[in-house]
Design a protein around this motif. Sequence first.
Motif, PDB file in Angstrom:
ATOM      1  N   ILE A  34      -9.934  -8.912 -22.863  1.00 51.38           N
ATOM      2  CA  ILE A  34      -9.908  -9.475 -24.152  1.00 51.38           C
ATOM      3  C   ILE A  34     -10.677  -8.585 -25.462  1.00 51.38           C
ATOM      4  CG2 ILE A  34     -10.042 -11.845 -24.932  1.00 51.38           C
ATOM      5  CD1 ILE A  34      -9.540 -12.795 -21.699  1.00 51.38           C
TER       6      ILE A  34
ATOM      7  N   LEU B 222      -3.999 -13.582  -7.182  1.00 52.14           N
ATOM      8  CA  LEU B 222      -4.420 -12.761  -7.170  1.00 52.14           C
ATOM      9  C   LEU B 222      -4.431 -11.841  -7.920  1.00 52.14           C
ATOM     10  CD1 LEU B 222      -7.498 -12.595  -4.825  1.00 52.14           C
ATOM     11  CD2 LEU B 222      -7.193 -12.683  -7.524  1.00 52.14           C
TER      12      LEU B 222
ATOM     13  N   ARG C 223       1.671   4.665 -14.747  1.00 48.70           N
ATOM     14  CA  ARG C 223       0.989   3.463 -13.903  1.00 48.70           C
ATOM     15  C   ARG C 223       2.203   3.014 -12.866  1.00 48.70           C
ATOM     16  NH1 ARG C 223      -5.140   2.711 -14.109  1.00 48.70           N
ATOM     17  NH2 ARG C 223      -4.680   3.264 -11.689  1.00 48.70           N
TER      18      ARG C 223
ATOM     19  N   LEU D 166      -9.870  -8.950 -17.082  1.00 51.38           N
ATOM     20  CA  LEU D 166      -9.390  -9.536 -18.049  1.00 51.38           C
ATOM     21  C   LEU D 166      -9.962  -9.280 -19.246  1.00 51.38           C
ATOM     22  CD1 LEU D 166      -7.042 -11.760 -16.043  1.00 51.38           C
ATOM     23  CD2 LEU D 166      -6.508 -10.221 -17.289  1.00 51.38           C
TER      24      LEU D 166
ATOM     25  N   TYR E 157      -2.427 -13.311 -11.253  1.00 53.80           N
ATOM     26  CA  TYR E 157      -3.400 -12.914 -12.985  1.00 53.80           C
ATOM     27  C   TYR E 157      -2.865 -11.552 -13.116  1.00 53.80           C
ATOM     28  CZ  TYR E 157      -5.864 -17.123 -10.245  1.00 53.80           C
ATOM     29  OH  TYR E 157      -5.970 -17.625  -9.390  1.00 53.80           O
ATOM     30  N   ALA E 158      -3.061 -10.692 -11.909  1.00 55.82           N
ATOM     31  CA  ALA E 158      -2.350  -9.237 -12.643  1.00 55.82           C
ATOM     32  C   ALA E 158      -1.810  -9.198 -13.355  1.00 55.82           C
ATOM     33  CB  ALA E 158      -2.576  -8.509 -11.614  1.00 55.82           C
TER      34      ALA E 158
ATOM     35  N   ALA F  66      -0.849 -10.836 -16.899  1.00 53.77           N
ATOM     36  CA  ALA F  66      -1.753 -10.020 -17.497  1.00 53.77           C
ATOM     37  C   ALA F  66      -0.769  -8.504 -18.145  1.00 53.77           C
ATOM     38  CB  ALA F  66      -2.949  -9.436 -17.218  1.00 53.77           C
TER      39      ALA F  66
ATOM     40  N   ARG G 156       2.344   6.396  -5.630  1.00 52.46           N
ATOM     41  CA  ARG G 156       1.681   6.928  -7.259  1.00 52.46           C
ATOM     42  C   ARG G 156       3.098   7.073  -7.583  1.00 52.46           C
ATOM     43  NH1 ARG G 156      -3.725   6.724  -6.809  1.00 52.46           N
ATOM     44  NH2 ARG G 156      -3.564   7.627  -9.429  1.00 52.46           N
TER      45      ARG G 156
ATOM     46  N   LEU H 282      -3.517 -11.898 -21.985  1.00 47.78           N
ATOM     47  CA  LEU H 282      -5.001 -11.533 -21.235  1.00 47.78           C
ATOM     48  C   LEU H 282      -5.098 -13.137 -21.200  1.00 47.78           C
ATOM     49  CD1 LEU H 282      -5.521  -9.145 -23.432  1.00 47.78           C
ATOM     50  CD2 LEU H 282      -5.076  -8.696 -21.017  1.00 47.78           C
TER      51      LEU H 282
ATOM     52  N   ALA I 232      -5.507   2.610   0.715  1.00 48.90           N
ATOM     53  CA  ALA I 232      -3.277   2.348   0.973  1.00 48.90           C
ATOM     54  C   ALA I 232      -3.752   3.111   2.620  1.00 48.90           C
ATOM     55  CB  ALA I 232      -2.741   3.270   0.058  1.00 48.90           C
TER      56      ALA I 232
ATOM     57  N   TYR J 132       3.709   2.071 -10.542  1.00 46.95           N
ATOM     58  CA  TYR J 132       3.486   2.048  -9.625  1.00 46.95           C
ATOM     59  C   TYR J 132       2.948   1.029  -9.232  1.00 46.95           C
ATOM     60  CZ  TYR J 132      -0.520   4.381  -9.095  1.00 46.95           C
ATOM     61  OH  TYR J 132      -1.586   5.241  -9.366  1.00 46.95           O
TER      62      TYR J 132
ATOM     63  N   PHE K 201       1.554   1.606  -3.625  1.00 48.47           N
ATOM     64  CA  PHE K 201       0.514   2.396  -4.114  1.00 48.47           C
ATOM     65  C   PHE K 201      -0.095   3.416  -3.729  1.00 48.47           C
ATOM     66  CE2 PHE K 201      -4.456   1.503  -4.631  1.00 48.47           C
ATOM     67  CZ  PHE K 201      -4.355   0.868  -5.971  1.00 48.47           C
ATOM     68  N   ALA K 202      -0.290   3.887  -2.666  1.00 50.03           N
ATOM     69  CA  ALA K 202      -0.238   5.385  -1.829  1.00 50.03           C
ATOM     70  C   ALA K 202       1.229   6.593  -3.152  1.00 50.03           C
ATOM     71  CB  ALA K 202      -0.327   5.309  -0.531  1.00 50.03           C
TER      72      ALA K 202
ATOM     73  N   PRO L   7       0.825  -1.524  -0.227  1.00 50.49           N
ATOM     74  CA  PRO L   7      -0.245  -0.216  -0.077  1.00 50.49           C
ATOM     75  C   PRO L   7       0.999   1.546  -0.234  1.00 50.49           C
ATOM     76  CG  PRO L   7      -0.103  -0.703   2.382  1.00 50.49           C
ATOM     77  CD  PRO L   7       0.608  -2.258   0.960  1.00 50.49           C
ATOM     78  N   VAL L   8       1.890   1.259   0.440  1.00 52.30           N
ATOM     79  CA  VAL L   8       3.133   2.659   0.325  1.00 52.30           C
ATOM     80  C   VAL L   8       3.011   2.409  -1.247  1.00 52.30           C
ATOM     81  CG1 VAL L   8       5.363   3.320   0.792  1.00 52.30           C
ATOM     82  CG2 VAL L   8       3.885   2.312   2.952  1.00 52.30           C
TER      83      VAL L   8
ATOM     84  N   GLU M  75      -8.306   5.397  -4.179  1.00 53.74           N
ATOM     85  CA  GLU M  75      -6.985   4.935  -4.728  1.00 53.74           C
ATOM     86  C   GLU M  75      -6.033   5.038  -3.460  1.00 53.74           C
ATOM     87  OE1 GLU M  75      -4.846   5.073  -7.706  1.00 53.74           O
ATOM     88  OE2 GLU M  75      -6.339   3.602  -9.351  1.00 53.74           O
ATOM     89  N   ILE M  76      -6.222   5.808  -2.828  1.00 55.42           N
ATOM     90  CA  ILE M  76      -5.228   6.469  -1.564  1.00 55.42           C
ATOM     91  C   ILE M  76      -5.794   6.003  -0.339  1.00 55.42           C
ATOM     92  CG2 ILE M  76      -4.625   8.523  -0.356  1.00 55.42           C
ATOM     93  CD1 ILE M  76      -3.916   9.836  -2.679  1.00 55.42           C
TER      94      ILE M  76
ATOM     95  N   LEU N 206      -2.964   0.507   5.424  1.00 54.98           N
ATOM     96  CA  LEU N 206      -2.059   1.123   6.053  1.00 54.98           C
ATOM     97  C   LEU N 206      -2.673   1.038   8.044  1.00 54.98           C
ATOM     98  CD1 LEU N 206       0.197   3.407   4.165  1.00 54.98           C
ATOM     99  CD2 LEU N 206       1.418   1.136   5.055  1.00 54.98           C
TER     100      LEU N 206
ATOM    101  N   LEU O  95     -11.039  -9.169 -10.914  1.00 51.12           N
ATOM    102  CA  LEU O  95      -9.866  -9.098 -11.983  1.00 51.12           C
ATOM    103  C   LEU O  95     -10.617 -10.241 -12.990  1.00 51.12           C
ATOM    104  CD1 LEU O  95      -6.945  -8.745 -12.260  1.00 51.12           C
ATOM    105  CD2 LEU O  95      -6.865 -10.991 -10.828  1.00 51.12           C
TER     106      LEU O  95
END
Lengths: 501, 159, 128
Positions: free
Chosen positions: C100, A144, A108, C96, A147-148, A151, A24, A159, B92, A110, A21-22, A18-19, B88-89, B96, C92
């Motif tokens: 696709i 999970l 993106r 996807l 998978y991401a 892709a 960015r 995909l 997180a 990050y 993620f935040a 999450p760090v 999104e923030i 946290l 997810l």
Amino acid sequence: MSEHLPALQVVVPLLAAPVCFALRNAAFARAVCLAATWSSLAIAWTLLRQVLQSGPISYALGGWPAPLGIEYRVTVVGAFLLVVVSAVASIVLLYDRGSEQQRLPASRHYLYYATFLLCLAGLLGIPITGDLFNIFVFVEISSLATYALIALGRSRRALLAAYSYLIVGTIGATFFLIGIGMLYQMTGTLNIEDLRQRLPDVLDTRTVLIGFSFLVVGTAIKLAVFPLHQWLPNAYSYAPAKVSAFLAGTATKVSYYVMLRLIFSIFGVGFVFATHRFDLVLMPLSLAAMLVGAIAACYQDDLRRLLAYSSISQVGYMTLAICLANVQGLAGGIVHTMNHGFTKSALFLVIATFVQRTGSSSVGSVAGLGRVMPLQGIAFLVGGLSLIGVPGTAGFVSKWLLVLGALEKGQVWVAVAMLLSSLLAVVYVWRVVEKLYFGEPVASASSEDGESEAPGPSGSALWRATPTALLIGLVILLGIWTEPSAEVALAAASELLGVAR
Amino acid sequence: MSRELTPQPGSRRRSARRALREKLVLRVMSRLIVPLILLFALYVQFHGDYGPGGGFQAGVILAAGVILYGLVLGVERARAVISEKVAEILIAVGVLLYGSVGIASMVLGKNYLDYDALGEHGQHEGIIIVELGVGIAVASAMIRIYLAFADLYRTEADE
Amino acid sequence: MTATSGLWMYWAIIALMMVGLYVVIARDNLVKKVMGLNIFQSSAILFFVAMAKVSGGTAPILTGGEGTAYSNPLPHVLMLTAIVVGVATTALALALTVRIQEAYGTVEEDELAREERLEDRSLSRKSQ
């Protein structure tokens, strides 16, 4: 602080995600990601040393003691896997500066690092937790994220590969969940140690047998045991280069750990092999995987597909070790997770470097590259030798232990099958090596086609060479200085068999 | 990209959404219900340590309120409440917040997430903070997923 | 008789499980596969919830006096996690599927296979 290491092992990458993620920002995220993976490696190393000195470490999350709360339990085999996973992650992450994430817009990137950290947190959680349901949760976290990550591959087929892996992987995980339910119904506990003590009373019920089947099949899907391996070649060959290198070195290895815990710690050798003769199922499948995987690898025209089929063959060796169920054989399987993990990651990185140069991943495209890129050529050669199991490389150690285990059981034909599979490995490794050194270089004309990867920026050559060199160095080191890894694996195997009744 | 490939579903969806917005009953009722849903979410969130409830359920209910609002009155209105970036923030921040309770109890000398370390009423306060983190993360994750999918077939003429 | 009638919910769960698996295997449409996967996961969730039921038990909140029977709360808590996992998987998978659809213009498996064959053929022609 050292008593909190088991929790920190998972919490550090889990909270670093999450760090990232935040924040960015790709540069910050990369720095956070590197710091988190390398500190995980340090934690894993410390834990392994502690376990070897003073036996299993138990850590009660939230202060609730074991059968009631969730327990983190560091065992020798678990700590070994922790070191393997965090080492592969740390080294692979060094590989260039993210040119393979081009499917994501630069703003993106990050997200890639956040996902990578989540995947790592899941993979590190599985070997450390002492709770069966917790294993399911960590399996799903890592899957999970996987998978991401798959892709993100450049080709649009990534995909489809991610989608079909998602479907198969989720079915596998749900099977695992159903199996957990059956065991919980019969014993009223989810703690692995507690299960081990309570299961003997109900071992002869049909529910436990069916629960066992669900758990093993669910795990076998994730492990890519022979008839359930179909997701693996596509996933590995269309994922971004760094991701394939990471997954090839970690994902199946962790599933192997789950299989070991299921068979040896929870159900016990007596139930699995003596009562129900599970080896009669697993042994032919392992041998088939070893041979069919290797034969399929010989016929692949795509380098990464070739390595993927080789992985299926190597998984066969590891499951074979389970069937042997003696200390030496099992130690061979356990040490093979490390040796094969390092070898395969290194090979995937080498291929990624070739692809960056030629723009194609077909076997023909590497013609003559061994002379143009001597270091990468040697790296591939050493990695290939380790896949074959030539003395002096890491692959030899594990195969030697496996052969010793097979001979101890008097199963000479198993040793013969291993030899056969190794000979097939010579064939598919030689196909590439021949092209590398004796093929005529072709101009990189094929770089326009849709499958190709654009040549990377030239400044990152050092970033690409370092991790490969590190991994190949480890492969050679583990092949020459064999005592430490073999000793740990033997300790892990006797621990697993010691708890087995 | 989707616009060139599938113009048909886009326009169909667009008209469907506009139709939804023009239904008087839907519009009025959803405006009445949404505040109640949000209030109920808060009740479930903070009553979680006395009765059934907790962060996950509350987060989902809260997100359901926002999603209903967006479905009936348009994605843009929902985005004005909480944008992708904020969501999104917040995801997180929620995670946290949860993790910081664990770290705090570790720093205070107990095991990870051992709320007793937080003081006399540690069990009580710890779980409230943790559930708050869960609630924030779940609600913003749900809303983020909704926003990601809601925008797929948008065209310029949508608004 | 009691052995089978008392366990009717397990029969329902197994039926649901088979329906889900069948849809995943037999349908060509990727969205329908996701639906099948959801049904399959739901059956596992119902399995846990069904086994948590204690006959005559109330909600597991400590209110009654001695001898009150409570339902087992642990499977419910576990299933909360499984539901979260299910939500994430579905989101997810659908994401996807959208990608696709954008890349291939279809989400039917047979048409995707045809696209792949065409792509393979054009690639091999190019390399010859």
